[in-house]
Design an enzyme around this catalytic site. Structure first.
Site, PDB file in Angstrom:
ATOM      1  CB  ILE B 137     -17.684  14.005  17.967  1.00 10.53           C
ATOM      2  CG1 ILE B 137     -16.194  13.904  17.673  1.00 10.53           C
ATOM      3  CG2 ILE B 137     -17.924  14.375  19.419  1.00 10.53           C
ATOM      4  CD1 ILE B 137     -15.470  15.230  17.789  1.00 10.53           C
ATOM      5  CE  LYS B 206     -17.691  20.190   9.664  1.00 11.77           C
ATOM      6  NZ  LYS B 206     -16.259  19.840   9.564  1.00 11.77           N
TER       7      LYS B 206
END
Lengths: 451, 451
Positions: B137, B206
């Site tokens: 993504i 993340k």
């Protein structure tokens, strides 16, 4: 306090997007400078009418009617006036003078894109246009940069908020197209003249821009097959819901092969049935989304507000910061690449699935007659279902070939869903069905996408 | 045939992502050259074990165990070995030698990011890491560039595919955590040692990367409040479904204010209840999605495959093309900006909504006793609902203050949903509830996000 070099920013147009861009540039000057590495000085706003009402209160002294003078002194020119001329001439002039240009002008890009990109490359300037498609949604950069090492093979986009609002409200309220349009107009989702939206012109421009970028091929708006949503009926919406679909106006860009097996692209805008569990089916109201498939990354979707002054201003300002950084660090801009130069193939060569709704005589042998037409044109049928028409109580007595005759026959409605077939074959099938005596009418033909 | 200048690309690591990157570099060399404006010559692949099995057949002569020699001759270095060392030393060496570096190493970035970005800025090299968050993504570029002119105030991310797969299958099958984990392991969605995923370490890395980028502030993995999903029960899942929620492991990055009213950021990873009509609720299986809100753009969502060798390779190759273009056009790279330098505040200062499930004595006055504890700690209750526990037939006789006594009392389950409250107050409330005689146990405390 850090001292930054100042970049001179000229704004052309102060409509709903332009006024917000000006406001944000002024209000967030420090933050934008820190991110850009340069001060961004709004040196002027060119408008046609100095006294027009604006969405936002802006300093009077910034306004001017002399766009050309403004452009010549600028490092960065933001074109938000819309329309082909004088926007095109102004952008050419800005690029020639070495300025980077930011535009949200989809009509201009879809019509004169190649000319503008060529000049930009020639002079080493950059043309940014994140706001031209999908409003606030970052889609241009992901396509151009993030997926630059991948191979996009298909884009399904909901890229027009007005039509998505209308279709979504037809689904949720059962309203007719006219009723839903009236509400959309009242709420400001549709313009006084809604033609560009409801006839798919706006979506076609965006489709041309997305396809050009994704396939490294020049696609002009004239290459885009376009159908609007004005003929979508409440009955079609109800039938779609019953069958597990929603109707969406899609911009579809895909790699296809022609009859000789050569690769080409197809770019089309039309209403389509989308399965209700597809991510695009959940895009409600005036929102936009771009769903794409690429060879390595697989399925990706980008979702957000597709329009709105301040939302679109976000995309414009992202481009402004990119342009400013480039001015600070130097180096020529990245040119748009049209190296693949694929043929844009006509819609007749597209393969997809179809749902055809027929009004037929309710008599023996009807199904066989219809099935024969599909088969004769090479279109394979996946399912046939009878749906009772509201104004007649009927039954499809499919007893063959029993001798019952049509005594001022009742009618039945048949819904046929095909396997993947070529558009040309489907069109021939539909023409043949229309000439078949037991078929009263072909009530609806819709493509099915996203399966 | 166009002749391109050749750029020398060194690859460190040939695991599931690395092998796919090598394959795509070799198979799509012409296409990548056309898009980059430079030939991309894969000059070597550094591995620990020359004879290890690879996912992909690759030319033997490319492999080497001498990473350092490989790095010194390269224009672009791709680090896909993972782990902190020697990855860190290799990247520092590559940047020092002037090479641009591409990495997917979230652990390294979340731990030593500032050191790496500082060196890159110092020497004018660039460090790309699109693949470090969200697999295929595109999320790094949109945050860094597309939203550079906007102000992100909140990110809700499903950034770990393993935990999303497990929670999604608990929802769809009613399985326990252990059962769902076993299936995930068998199907390859969970590793043999799943700790990094199920305890939220991967998501925390993340989250640190996303928060640093979105808020222009250095956030290290140690700053991230982290809770895993191992204690989520089938009962919680069933109760969530009944109440119209799904449970997701979320990475949440938001701007908040501290007690003094100063702006700071909060970064946390924990399971949360998400309303079933929120776009994140529709993210199934091992997919990832990042939902964010920014001041101008409003709500945006980015969706796709969060892991997988070839999917992640797509993001790596996008970075390779970006790096190559920069080599062709010249100019220093864009530095990461940490100019905002906001304080990272502890979770106690977060405000959100909570769902608390209590097992209580089924006797008069219970509700009043519980309500008092909430009110005493400044936590406002939105709704209380009784749910019958399966193993006891009970009723909550809330007749006050009637004199019925607890004759070896039956228990009832109460589900309390709060308005927005501060984490510290909620924690104090929970502690007080645990010490309240009529409360047998606090069975579950879940935050509610995305409302």
């Amino acid at each position: 306090m850090i001292e930054y070099r100042n970049l001179r920013v000229a704004l052309l147009g102060a409509g709903s997007v332009g006024a917000q861009v000006a406001r944000l540039l002024l209000e967030h000057a420090d933050e934008l400078a820190a991110r850009s590495g340069a001060g961004l000085e709004l040196v002027g706003i060119a408008v046609r009418d100095l006294d027009a009402e604006r969405d936002v209160e802006l300093p009077k002294e910034l306004f001017t009617t002399d766009a050309e003078a403004l452009i010549l002194g600028a490092d960065i020119v933001i074109e938000l006036m819309g329309g082909l001329e004088p926007a095109r001439s102004y952008i050419l002039k800005a690029l020639e003078s070495g300025a980077d240009v930011i535009t949200a002008n989809k009509a201009l890009l879809a019509t004169h894109g190649p000319e503008l990109f060529e000049l930009a490359e020639q002079v080493g300037a950059q043309l940014y246009y994140e706001a031209a498609v999908g409003g606030a949604i970052p889609i241009i950069r992901p396509l151009r940069d993030s997926l630059a090492g991948d191979r996009v093979d298909r884009i399904l986009g909901i890229v027009n908020g007005t039509t998505n609002y209308i279709l979504d409200s037809m689904h949720s309220t059962g309203a007719s197209f006219e009723q839903a349009l009236a509400v959309a107009t009242e709420l400001g989702y549709a313009e006084a003249d809604p033609t560009a939206d409801i006839e798919g012109y706006d979506a076609a421009q965006k489709a041309a821009i997305l396809a050009s970028l994704a396939f490294h091929t020049r696609v002009a708006v004239g290459d885009v097959h376009r159908e609007g949503i004005t003929s979508i009926t409440a009955e079609q919406i109800a039938a779609a819901t019953k069958a597990g679909y929603v109707i969406k106006l899609l911009a579809i860009c895909e790699r296809i092969t022609d009859a000789a097996g050569d690769e080409g692209v197809s770019v089309r805008v039309h209403p389509a049935l989308v399965p209700e569990d597809h991510p695009l089916a959940a895009v409600h109201g005036a929102n936009n989304a771009v769903f794409l498939h690429s060879l390595a990354a697989g399925d990706l979707m980008f979702y957000g507000a597709g329009a709105g002054g301040v939302q679109t201003a976000s995309a414009v300002l992202g481009d402004v910061v990119s342009a400013a950084r480039r001015h600070v660090v130097g180096g020529p801009g990245v040119a748009e690449s049209a190296h693949a130069d694929l043929a844009v193939l006509p819609i007749e060569q597209v393969h997809t699935r179809y749902q055809i709704t027929l009004t037929v005589e309710d008599q023996p042998g009807v199904l066989a007659a219809i099935a024969t037409e599909f088969s004769r044109h090479g279109v394979s049928v996946e399912a046939v279902e009878q749906s009772i028409q509201s104004h007649t109580a009927v039954q499809l007595t499919e007893v063959e070939p029993a001798g019952g005759h049509d005594e001022d026959a009742a009618t039945a409605t048949l819904v046929v869903v095909t396997h993947r077939a070529q558009e040309a074959d489907l069109a021939a099938t539909v023409a043949a069905l229309e000439a078949t005596p037991v078929v009263r009418s072909v009530a609806s033909v819709l493509r099915v996408e996203g399966l």
